[in-house]
Write a protein that holds these residues in place. Structure first.
Motif, short mmCIF file in Angstrom:
data_model
loop_
_atom_site.label_atom_id
_atom_site.label_comp_id
_atom_site.label_asym_id
_atom_site.label_seq_id
_atom_site.Cartn_x
_atom_site.Cartn_y
_atom_site.Cartn_z
N SER A 229 71.11 -30.94 93.59
CA SER A 229 69.80 -30.75 94.22
C SER A 229 68.71 -30.64 93.17
CB SER A 229 69.82 -29.48 95.07
OG SER A 229 69.99 -28.34 94.24
N ARG A 231 66.68 -28.25 93.02
CA ARG A 231 66.71 -26.86 92.56
C ARG A 231 67.71 -26.69 91.42
NH1 ARG A 231 67.37 -22.19 96.97
NH2 ARG A 231 65.31 -23.06 97.46
N LEU A 234 66.14 -28.09 88.30
CA LEU A 234 65.19 -27.14 87.71
C LEU A 234 65.92 -26.03 86.97
CD1 LEU A 234 62.53 -26.77 90.55
CD2 LEU A 234 62.09 -27.54 88.21
N ALA A 235 67.01 -25.53 87.59
CA ALA A 235 67.77 -24.45 86.96
C ALA A 235 68.40 -24.92 85.65
CB ALA A 235 68.86 -23.95 87.92
#
Length: 450
Positions: A229, A231, A234-235
């Motif tokens: 994903s 997200r 980004l992580a």
């Protein structure tokens, strides 16, 4: 391989990988030639067209800015589509959206509708997004120690089309003279047809999909859909100092290049340059951007990503000094734009390889989309401000402002190099695959092959 395309999880015979790498690279090279031709043909006179339609120089910088903004905004859905379905659907859709945008630009120019022209320029940016994402498709199946070269080979392929593009802008403009279309809008009509050809090429020949194949080769623990994903991307970037440096490198390099390049045609016009001369200067700039990409790739693989990122900052600083002090000396402006292209190439290749090295395979497509969003968003702001700086101050002040962006990049490169020597900057003395900090310091030999 058909099963890989459908599910991305079928086993792949490692003996087939060399041939698959060559085939994938060949298709991407061909698509980049077409994509580069289309983008360069249209963008060469975008600021000039915007000034003609809007009637004011202060708004001329918004046309290239709209293109960059469109590239940034569309990079996110492209990344999401590629994460879910693979590289091919995302690239095809982006080229088709770019073709539609080119047609809207022509309609807006003919109608004298500036807002409509800007909307078309934003959609036109989708083709630039496809060209940028293609470099990551080349890295999907590349060996870690040759990853920068794989990226640079695809970037280099843009040279052929990108150098030809500005030089056919004039005949493309003359070809629409009897249709009631402004001469500066003619290149966009040609670009639309070129983008359709690129989309057909990718749709038919980019099989099997390189991203889905890379996933099939990845360890089982990296195949989780949750790890793909945005997200998760980004992580992954937030967790790696080297990945964050990669984002800064490509963002600063692209912002500095777009800001200066987009205003150079207007500065040359102020100093009596013809459209044909402007085309030659932009061609030289684009040659610097793409023709020497393989050299930057080899350097990044041999001496390290961080060293080439530092080289990018140095080249960009030299370019801005040359262009900013050129005045009526068109030859010096041309030299500055050529070096500007070299600096951009060094930053893009080293930053792209560093980002791919620094995040897990499962999160790469998302992280790469975030990278393109960051670089094009920052460049969009830079392009918008560039027009205002030139209108209120001068082209020289624009170059000085762009040079100021390089100071934090150079400092961050030095800081990261120091950090890697003392423990590679991840805080644990290990690389992304558990390799020693010595191996991970400035090159990717310890990165696990995907």
């Amino acid at each position: 391989m058909t099963a890989v395309e459908r599910a991305g999880s079928a086993p792949v015979d490692a003996a087939l990988l060399p041939a698959l790498r060559r085939r994938t690279t060949g298709v991407l090279v061909a698509s980049q030639i077409l994509g580069g031709l289309g983008v360069a043909t249209g963008i060469a006179l975008s600021a000039v067209l915007a000034r003609q339609v809007s009637g004011t120089e202060a708004l001329s910088g918004l046309a290239p800015t709209a293109t960059v903004a469109g590239t940034a905004v569309l990079s996110v859905p492209m990344a999401a589509l590629m994460t879910a379905r693979g590289r091919r659907p995302g690239l095809v859709l982006a080229y088709l959206v770019g073709a539609l945008g080119a047609c809207v630009v022509v309609v807006g120019a003919r109608a004298g509708n500036y807002p409509l022209l800007l909307c078309g320029m934003a959609a036109f940016g989708a083709a630039s997004s496809a060209n940028l994402q293609a470099r990551f498709a080349a890295a999907d199946l590349a060996e870690p120690q040759r990853r920068a070269r794989a990226i640079s080979n695809v970037v280099w392929a843009t040279t052929i089309g990108a150098v030809l593009g500005p030089n056919i802008a004039a005949p493309a403009g003359r070809s629409v003279a009897g249709l009631g279309i402004p001469e500066a809008a003619g290149p966009f009509l040609w670009a639309a047809g070129i983008f359709v050809l690129a989309a057909v090429l990718v749709a038919v020949l980019l099989r099997p999909d390189p991203l889905l194949t890379a996933r099939a080769l990845a360890p089982l623990e990296e195949r989780s859909p949750q790890a793909r994903s945005l997200r998760a991307g980004l992580a992954a970037v937030a967790a790696s100092p080297r990945a964050r440096l990669a984002l800064v490198t490509v963002a600063v390099s692209h912002t500095a290049m777009v800001s200066v390049m987009s205003m150079t045609p207007l500065d040359l016009t102020h100093h009596g340059a013809s459209i044909d001369l402007i085309g030659l200067v932009i061609s030289g700039h684009i040659a610097g951007m793409y023709a020497f990409a393989p050299l930057m790739g080899r350097l990044a693989d041999r001496v390290g990503r961080l060293s080439v990122a530092g080289l990018a900052a140095g080249l960009l600083a030299v370019a801005m000094f040359l262009a900013g002090t050129a005045g009526e000396h068109h030859g010096q402006t041309a030299a500055g734009l050529f070096v500007l292209g070299l600096g951009w190439s060094a930053g893009l290749v080293s930053g792209s390889a560093l980002l791919t090295d620094s995040v897990p395979q499962s999160a790469r497509a998302a992280a790469q989309g975030i990278s393109d969003l960051t670089m094009n968003t920052s460049a969009g702001f830079g392009g918008a401000i560039a027009g205002l700086i030139v209108a209120q101050a001068s082209y020289a002040w624009l170059n000085a402002a762009a040079a100021a962006l390089l100071v934090p990049l150079a400092a961050l490169v030095l800081f990261t190099r120091t950090g890697t020597k003392n423990g590679n900057g991840n805080g644990n003395g290990k690389g992304n695959d558990g390799s020693s900090s010595t191996a991970a310091e400035d090159s990717p030999p310890g990165v696990r092959q995907s």
